[in-house]
Design an enzyme around this catalytic site. Structure first.
Site, mmCIF file in Angstrom:
data_model
loop_
_atom_site.group_PDB
_atom_site.id
_atom_site.type_symbol
_atom_site.label_atom_id
_atom_site.label_comp_id
_atom_site.label_asym_id
_atom_site.label_seq_id
_atom_site.Cartn_x
_atom_site.Cartn_y
_atom_site.Cartn_z
ATOM 1 N N GLU A 63 60.631 30.776 41.501
ATOM 2 C CA GLU A 63 59.344 31.731 41.679
ATOM 3 C C GLU A 63 59.786 33.313 40.843
ATOM 4 O O GLU A 63 58.880 33.713 40.277
ATOM 5 C CB GLU A 63 59.037 32.369 42.898
ATOM 6 N N TYR A 146 53.168 38.520 46.019
ATOM 7 C CA TYR A 146 52.982 37.144 45.539
ATOM 8 C C TYR A 146 54.510 36.332 45.986
ATOM 9 O O TYR A 146 54.299 35.103 46.555
ATOM 10 C CB TYR A 146 52.847 37.222 44.134
ATOM 11 N N ASP A 164 49.026 33.587 41.630
ATOM 12 C CA ASP A 164 49.383 33.838 40.493
ATOM 13 C C ASP A 164 48.176 33.922 39.548
ATOM 14 O O ASP A 164 47.264 33.859 39.733
ATOM 15 C CB ASP A 164 50.513 32.855 40.042
ATOM 16 N N CYS A 216 41.807 24.139 34.774
ATOM 17 C CA CYS A 216 41.178 25.626 34.676
ATOM 18 C C CYS A 216 41.928 26.589 33.791
ATOM 19 O O CYS A 216 42.336 27.553 34.286
ATOM 20 C CB CYS A 216 41.238 26.086 36.209
ATOM 21 N N CYS A 223 36.646 21.078 32.357
ATOM 22 C CA CYS A 223 35.724 21.217 33.630
ATOM 23 C C CYS A 223 35.182 19.870 34.069
ATOM 24 O O CYS A 223 35.011 19.575 35.288
ATOM 25 C CB CYS A 223 34.403 22.115 33.474
ATOM 26 N N CYS A 226 37.726 18.484 36.527
ATOM 27 C CA CYS A 226 37.996 19.401 37.736
ATOM 28 C C CYS A 226 37.535 18.547 38.980
ATOM 29 O O CYS A 226 36.438 18.263 39.158
ATOM 30 C CB CYS A 226 37.380 20.757 37.359
ATOM 31 N N CYS A 232 32.041 25.352 42.031
ATOM 32 C CA CYS A 232 32.355 26.497 41.088
ATOM 33 C C CYS A 232 31.000 27.081 40.543
ATOM 34 O O CYS A 232 30.356 26.493 39.739
ATOM 35 C CB CYS A 232 33.091 25.987 39.993
#
Length: 373
Positions: A63, A146, A164, A216, A223, A226, A232
């Site tokens: 991370e 985060y 993120d 995305c 899309c 997705c 959305c």
């Protein structure tokens, strides 16, 4: 009037209750669809483990490395780093210069310094175990909200807010938020907490990261592929190429410097270590003048480190940092007596094998290609 008032209040409570049920239903359906997609499409990454093999140390290192850096760039560094320091104890006993060398080329070097500090704290105060609560994690150098959330969800499977750039983008598009992300940070954190499921929190967070990376995307999102497009707002209203709203960038500043490629009479090149504070801390570099802002008065007369037969190398080396761009003009001087200069002397052919920052790798390639020509 009393009866009307009671009926009205009952109606309001009913609306609130229905709204709450709908929110829970959307959250559950959205997370289920994302997790189903993830189980079929998740990336095979070296720091991702099964539940029985979860390694909080590797989660933490990955991370930190992934901050401001792509997955593809991080993978070889992660392998090298965790092979050299497989445990927090080993890392806490290491030398900061060795860590900086292992980090060379990854950029944002304060991350490496904070990793070293944090390893020592965890070793001394937490018996080499990474804390599993937010309050302790957030106190550690280099661990912000985060990273603390990511460690809790991924390594300990605890529910937490994790945002993120990928997750940020998904939330902005799902909600149809037409403001720059910098202006809606608190709102994004709240939505992130609401959407995170109670079960498989770690998988959900990684699924959102993968979805943002593969589907995305910032530009030309896929899309049609997705799994959550029906939730959305941006997809339904043809706004996916407008959201996220881009913040206007300031013009990048330019700095200039002269770099000195010094070759000894034994055909070795001089390097030195930069200070542990400032840019490229503790990194190996070829000597150079100060990096001066272009808008300041730049001296045309070159101040060479010593008298000698200096020759310019054709062209400049350009390197972009996060807040400015550096332009280096290189000058070469050969047949120098090694005893007269302090530093680290390395054979020219061995330089590609050194752990150098990206800027110095560019310098080597530029000098080598000009010598070849």
């Amino acid at each position: 009037s009393c009866l009307v008032g009671k009926k009205f209040l009952s109606f309001v409570f009913l609306i609130i209750r229905v709204s709450q049920i709908m929110k829970v239903s959307i959250k559950d359906n959205l997370s289920k669809k994302i997790l189903i997609w993830y189980d079929k499409n998740k990336r095979d990454l070296p720091w991702r483990k099964s539940k029985k093999d979860l390694n909080p140390y590797q989660t933490w290192i990955s991370e930190i490395m992934l901050q401001q850096t792509t997955v593809e760039a991080v993978i070889p560094y992660f392998h090298k780093f965790t092979s050299k320091w497989p445990t927090i104890k080993k890392l806490s006993e290491s030398n900061i210069e060795d860590i900086m060398d292992a980090w060379s080329g990854l950029g944002y070097y304060s991350r490496a310094k904070n990793i070293h500090k944090t390893a020592k704290i965890i070793s001394n105060e937490f018996n080499n175990q990474i804390p599993n609560n937010y309050e302790e994690l957030i106190k550690l150098p280099g661990i912000g909200p985060y990273t603390a959330g990511a460690i809790l969800t991924i390594a300990y499977n605890k529910k937490a807010s994790v945002i993120d750039s990928n997750i940020e983008r998904i939330i902005l598009r799902i909600q149809g938020i037409k403001k720059p992300k910098e202006k809606v940070k608190k709102e994004l954190i709240k939505i992130s907490e609401e959407l995170c499921p109670d079960v498989r929190s770690g998988d959900y967070v990684q699924a959102m990261m993968d979805l943002g990376s593969a589907i995305c995307k910032p530009n030309n999102p896929k899309c049609n592929l997705c799994p959550i497009k029906k939730f959305c707002y941006s997809y339904k209203n043809n706004l996916t190429n407008l959201i996220p709203i881009k913040k206007q960038r300031k013009p990048i500043k330019i700095r200039k410097a002269n770099l000195f490629w010094i070759v000894s009479n034994q055909n070795r090149v001089l390097l030195r270590r930069r200070p542990l504070s400032g840019l490229l801390p503790g990194m190996l570099e070829f000597p150079s003048s100060d990096w001066i802002n272009e808008n300041k008065e730049y001296k045309k007369e070159i101040s060479f480190p010593f008298k000698g037969n200096w020759k310019p190398v054709y062209g400049n080396v350009i390197h972009t940092f996060s807040h400015f761009q550096l332009s280096l003009k290189i000058y070469i001087c050969r047949d120098v007596n090694e005893r007269k200069l302090d530093g680290i002397w390395k054979n020219e052919n061995d330089i590609p094998d050194l752990d150098l920052p990206s800027l110095m790798k560019k310098v080597y390639k530029h000098v080598f290609s000009n010598n070849k020509n």
